[in-house]
Design an enzyme around this catalytic site. Structure first.
Site, PDB file in Angstrom:
ATOM      1  N   ASN A   9       2.080   0.249   5.312  1.00  0.00           N
ATOM      2  CA  ASN A   9       3.199   0.829   4.558  1.00  0.00           C
ATOM      3  C   ASN A   9       2.647   1.912   3.636  1.00  0.00           C
ATOM      4  O   ASN A   9       1.992   1.602   2.641  1.00  0.00           O
ATOM      5  CB  ASN A   9       3.870  -0.307   3.755  1.00  0.00           C
ATOM      6  CG  ASN A   9       4.927   0.200   2.795  1.00  0.00           C
ATOM      7  OD1 ASN A   9       5.354   1.353   2.864  1.00  0.00           O
ATOM      8  ND2 ASN A   9       5.355  -0.671   1.878  1.00  0.00           N
ATOM      9  N   TRP A  10       2.932   3.158   3.979  1.00  0.00           N
ATOM     10  CA  TRP A  10       2.356   4.269   3.211  1.00  0.00           C
ATOM     11  C   TRP A  10       3.107   4.513   1.899  1.00  0.00           C
ATOM     12  O   TRP A  10       2.679   5.315   1.084  1.00  0.00           O
ATOM     13  CB  TRP A  10       2.347   5.550   4.060  1.00  0.00           C
ATOM     14  CG  TRP A  10       1.460   5.473   5.266  1.00  0.00           C
ATOM     15  CD1 TRP A  10       0.659   4.422   5.652  1.00  0.00           C
ATOM     16  CD2 TRP A  10       1.271   6.498   6.266  1.00  0.00           C
ATOM     17  NE1 TRP A  10      -0.003   4.736   6.809  1.00  0.00           N
ATOM     18  CE2 TRP A  10       0.344   5.995   7.219  1.00  0.00           C
ATOM     19  CE3 TRP A  10       1.789   7.783   6.466  1.00  0.00           C
ATOM     20  CZ2 TRP A  10      -0.059   6.737   8.326  1.00  0.00           C
ATOM     21  CZ3 TRP A  10       1.383   8.528   7.563  1.00  0.00           C
ATOM     22  CH2 TRP A  10       0.466   8.004   8.485  1.00  0.00           C
ATOM     23  N   LYS A  11       4.229   3.868   1.718  1.00  0.00           N
ATOM     24  CA  LYS A  11       5.052   4.040   0.498  1.00  0.00           C
ATOM     25  C   LYS A  11       5.298   5.542   0.237  1.00  0.00           C
ATOM     26  O   LYS A  11       5.399   6.304   1.184  1.00  0.00           O
ATOM     27  CB  LYS A  11       4.379   3.336  -0.680  1.00  0.00           C
ATOM     28  CG  LYS A  11       4.009   1.883  -0.348  1.00  0.00           C
ATOM     29  CD  LYS A  11       3.642   1.071  -1.538  1.00  0.00           C
ATOM     30  CE  LYS A  11       3.286  -0.341  -1.084  1.00  0.00           C
ATOM     31  NZ  LYS A  11       3.066  -1.254  -2.169  1.00  0.00           N
ATOM     32  N   HIS A  97      11.829  -4.622   0.926  1.00  0.00           N
ATOM     33  CA  HIS A  97      10.493  -4.560   0.312  1.00  0.00           C
ATOM     34  C   HIS A  97      10.626  -4.785  -1.194  1.00  0.00           C
ATOM     35  O   HIS A  97      11.610  -4.391  -1.810  1.00  0.00           O
ATOM     36  CB  HIS A  97       9.842  -3.199   0.582  1.00  0.00           C
ATOM     37  CG  HIS A  97       8.430  -3.163   0.097  1.00  0.00           C
ATOM     38  ND1 HIS A  97       8.110  -2.839  -1.202  1.00  0.00           N
ATOM     39  CD2 HIS A  97       7.264  -3.459   0.721  1.00  0.00           C
ATOM     40  CE1 HIS A  97       6.792  -2.937  -1.349  1.00  0.00           C
ATOM     41  NE2 HIS A  97       6.259  -3.304  -0.193  1.00  0.00           N
ATOM     42  N   GLU A  99       9.477  -3.419  -3.727  1.00  0.00           N
ATOM     43  CA  GLU A  99       9.756  -2.249  -4.582  1.00  0.00           C
ATOM     44  C   GLU A  99      11.216  -1.827  -4.472  1.00  0.00           C
ATOM     45  O   GLU A  99      11.787  -1.291  -5.427  1.00  0.00           O
ATOM     46  CB  GLU A  99       8.777  -1.114  -4.227  1.00  0.00           C
ATOM     47  CG  GLU A  99       7.390  -1.416  -4.764  1.00  0.00           C
ATOM     48  CD  GLU A  99       6.238  -1.035  -3.858  1.00  0.00           C
ATOM     49  OE1 GLU A  99       6.419  -0.153  -2.997  1.00  0.00           O
ATOM     50  OE2 GLU A  99       5.154  -1.634  -4.007  1.00  0.00           O
ATOM     51  N   GLU A 169       5.428 -11.393   0.819  1.00  0.00           N
ATOM     52  CA  GLU A 169       4.642 -10.571  -0.099  1.00  0.00           C
ATOM     53  C   GLU A 169       4.907 -11.032  -1.527  1.00  0.00           C
ATOM     54  O   GLU A 169       5.900 -10.609  -2.142  1.00  0.00           O
ATOM     55  CB  GLU A 169       5.037  -9.101   0.030  1.00  0.00           C
ATOM     56  CG  GLU A 169       4.782  -8.512   1.396  1.00  0.00           C
ATOM     57  CD  GLU A 169       4.673  -6.996   1.331  1.00  0.00           C
ATOM     58  OE1 GLU A 169       3.625  -6.479   1.700  1.00  0.00           O
ATOM     59  OE2 GLU A 169       5.626  -6.345   0.887  1.00  0.00           O
ATOM     60  N   GLY A 175      -0.220  -4.358  -4.890  1.00  0.00           N
ATOM     61  CA  GLY A 175      -0.792  -3.229  -5.616  1.00  0.00           C
ATOM     62  C   GLY A 175      -1.535  -3.627  -6.880  1.00  0.00           C
ATOM     63  O   GLY A 175      -1.872  -2.782  -7.709  1.00  0.00           O
ATOM     64  N   SER A 215      -2.166  -6.654  -1.595  1.00  0.00           N
ATOM     65  CA  SER A 215      -3.597  -6.376  -1.817  1.00  0.00           C
ATOM     66  C   SER A 215      -4.480  -6.830  -0.658  1.00  0.00           C
ATOM     67  O   SER A 215      -5.578  -7.349  -0.867  1.00  0.00           O
ATOM     68  CB  SER A 215      -4.063  -6.977  -3.141  1.00  0.00           C
ATOM     69  OG  SER A 215      -3.348  -6.382  -4.217  1.00  0.00           O
TER      70      SER A 215
HETATM   71  P1  PGA Z   1      -0.569  -3.390  -1.326  1.00  0.00           P
HETATM   72  O1  PGA Z   1       0.967  -3.268  -0.891  1.00  0.00           O
HETATM   73  O2  PGA Z   1      -1.350  -3.715  -0.071  1.00  0.00           O
HETATM   74  O3  PGA Z   1      -0.932  -2.048  -1.900  1.00  0.00           O
HETATM   75  O4  PGA Z   1      -0.656  -4.489  -2.322  1.00  0.00           O
HETATM   76  C1  PGA Z   1       1.531  -4.122   0.067  1.00  0.00           C
HETATM   77  C2  PGA Z   1       2.991  -3.775   0.275  1.00  0.00           C
HETATM   78  O5  PGA Z   1       3.664  -3.467  -0.713  1.00  0.00           O
HETATM   79  O6  PGA Z   1       3.523  -3.787   1.405  1.00  0.00           O
END
Ligand code: PGA
Length: 253
Positions: A9-11, A97, A99, A169, A175, A215
């Site tokens: 996931n490149w966000k 997700h 976020e 998650e 993150g 992470s």
């Molecule tokens: P992260 O993000 O690996 O940077 O913790 C995972 C995600 O949000 O899908």
């Protein structure tokens, strides 16, 4: 047998040039690996989907989108429908997700509409669930994840749900550099599989893939993948570096 699945996931990262070069590096480095029976996807920002799809067209790396709107077309300024995503070559789409839930404010109800719209539109949803740190500390993980799953999949038949990949998650691990231990991940994954068995049937529960995210790095991917109910990984930060992402894929094969 559940085939392992690793998605990056490149966000809200990369640009016109780097999205293409990252995709290109991943495609070349995974050429031989993907035939070993693993599914791999990258999930770039909307605006780079077409360019990335083009670069990956001859590879075994699929493309996903980070979000979808539940209506098929019309006056919904700024939104993107499932048919549009399909049209530019997307196979997967993230729904719910953390976020989107906690930064943008998406509700369980909206996420459920998005999961249904994605399936209706022929996409494979990667439906994300997970608890906040305060919820884990208050021993509410099972309750929160159960609510998210029951609500996100509400009204969907077992046949429809078989298109879904679940991603667990824990929000406190995204993150932050904090990873759930393999045991913590396994515990929640097993709980999710049991819940799906109760909501649908044993076959669906056995076949559905449950990814871990939060992470994930080259150094912890293999131990997470050793757990019986961890079927793959949803990778954020580490998927922006081709070497790290490919090392994670290798660890998951
Ligand atoms: P992260 O993000 O690996 O940077 O913790 C995972 C995600 O949000 O899908």
């Amino acid at each position: 047998m559940r085939k392992p699945f690793v998605a990056g996931n490149w966000k809200m990262n990369t640009d016109n040039h780097s999205s293409v070069s990252l995709a290109d590096e991943i495609a070349s480095a995974t050429f031989g690996i993907v035939s070993h029976g693993i599914h791999v996807a990258v999930i770039p920002p909307f605006v780079y989907l077409q360019a990335v799809t083009r670069v990956l067209s001859a590879s075994n790396v699929a493309v996903g989108a980070q979000d979808v709107y539940h209506e098929s077309n019309g006056a919904f300024t700024g939104e993107i429908s499932a048919s549009m995503l399909k049209d530019v070559g997307c196979v997967y789409v993230l729904c719910g997700h953390s976020e989107r839930r906690h930064v943008i404010g998406e509700t369980d109800e909206l996420i459920s509409k998005k999961v249904a719209a994605a399936i209706r539109g022929g996409l494979l949803p990667i439906f994300c669930v997970g608890e906040l740190l305060a919820e884990r500390e208050a021993s509410q993980t099972t309750e929160v994840v159960t609510r998210q799953i029951r609500s996100g999949l509400a009204g969907l038949s077992a046949e429809k749900v078989s298109a879904v990949t679940i991603a667990y998650e824990p929000v406190w691990a995204i993150g932050t550099g904090l990873t759930a231990s393999p045991q913590q991940a396994q515990e929640v994954h097993a709980m999710i599989r049991k819940l799906l068995g109760e909501m649908y049937d044993a076959q669906l529960a056995d076949e559905i893939r449950i990814l871990y995210g939060g992470s994930v790095k080259p150094g912890n991917a293999a131990e997470l993948m050793c757990e019986r109910d961890v079927d793959g990984l949803l990778v954020g930060g580490a998927s922006l570096n081709a070497n790290d992402f490919v090392a994670i894929i290798r660890a998951a094969v």
